[in-house]
Enzyme design. Sequence first.
Site, PDB file in Angstrom:
ATOM      1  N   ASP A 175     -39.223 -22.196 -20.589  1.00 11.64           N
ATOM      2  CA  ASP A 175     -38.705 -23.502 -20.191  1.00 11.64           C
ATOM      3  C   ASP A 175     -39.828 -24.169 -19.406  1.00 11.64           C
ATOM      4  O   ASP A 175     -40.008 -23.915 -18.219  1.00 11.64           O
ATOM      5  CB  ASP A 175     -37.454 -23.343 -19.326  1.00 11.64           C
ATOM      6  CG  ASP A 175     -36.929 -24.682 -18.828  1.00 11.64           C
ATOM      7  OD1 ASP A 175     -36.935 -25.650 -19.612  1.00 11.64           O
ATOM      8  OD2 ASP A 175     -36.525 -24.763 -17.658  1.00 11.64           O
ATOM      9  N   GLU A 184     -38.741 -24.623 -25.258  1.00 11.72           N
ATOM     10  CA  GLU A 184     -37.897 -25.822 -25.299  1.00 11.72           C
ATOM     11  C   GLU A 184     -38.759 -27.040 -25.614  1.00 11.72           C
ATOM     12  O   GLU A 184     -39.858 -27.197 -25.077  1.00 11.72           O
ATOM     13  CB  GLU A 184     -37.184 -26.022 -23.964  1.00 11.72           C
ATOM     14  CG  GLU A 184     -36.213 -27.184 -23.997  1.00 11.72           C
ATOM     15  CD  GLU A 184     -35.384 -27.324 -22.739  1.00 11.72           C
ATOM     16  OE1 GLU A 184     -34.820 -28.419 -22.535  1.00 11.72           O
ATOM     17  OE2 GLU A 184     -35.300 -26.355 -21.954  1.00 11.72           O
ATOM     18  N   ASP A 218     -34.231 -22.436 -13.821  1.00  7.48           N
ATOM     19  CA  ASP A 218     -35.316 -22.496 -14.806  1.00  7.48           C
ATOM     20  C   ASP A 218     -35.458 -21.178 -15.566  1.00  7.48           C
ATOM     21  O   ASP A 218     -35.752 -21.173 -16.759  1.00  7.48           O
ATOM     22  CB  ASP A 218     -36.644 -22.864 -14.127  1.00  7.48           C
ATOM     23  CG  ASP A 218     -36.593 -24.263 -13.549  1.00  7.48           C
ATOM     24  OD1 ASP A 218     -36.625 -25.225 -14.335  1.00  7.48           O
ATOM     25  OD2 ASP A 218     -36.496 -24.396 -12.312  1.00  7.48           O
TER      26      ASP A 218
END
Length: 174
Positions: free
Chosen positions: A8, A67, A139
């Site tokens: 991420d 992502e 996160d």
Amino acid sequence: MAIILGIDPGSRLTGYGLLRQVGSKFEYLGSGCIRLPDGELPGRLQQIFNGVTELISQFQPDQMAVEQVFMARNPDSALKLGQARGAAIVAGTNQGLPVFEYSARQIKQAVVGKGSASKEQVQHMVTYLLKLPGRPQADAADALAVALCHGHTQQSLIKLAGQASKTVRGRLRK
């Protein structure tokens, strides 16, 4: 069996999550954040690159999932996020890993069942699905969700390929 590294990306915090997938089961291997100090962006990008490279060396993942960038209200933030993604992706490809990308909506859909899920819902489902003793930081949970999304997607593709193969074999017999 595959080890999946989920990322991420962020220009301040880059979350990571590592899972071992055996069939339809996932085993938690680790998660956390690469914390980036204040300073010039090039130095922070180098730290993302170095941190992801170190994770790859330590855990020897087979695949990496990241992502995708979403268009934020602030174009400058979106550009920095894109650069952080780039640093992580280059670290993976330099180590010979195949890199897969998923949108935030795809990730939330795969993990929570709703593409508009909140960060708290993602954290809850990651904790539940991986049977973790406590909630990982947001996160890190997002990075684990990226890895879960990739694992589920790969499973679905394998299942579809198997069904298509059966259909083709059935047609050939006729």
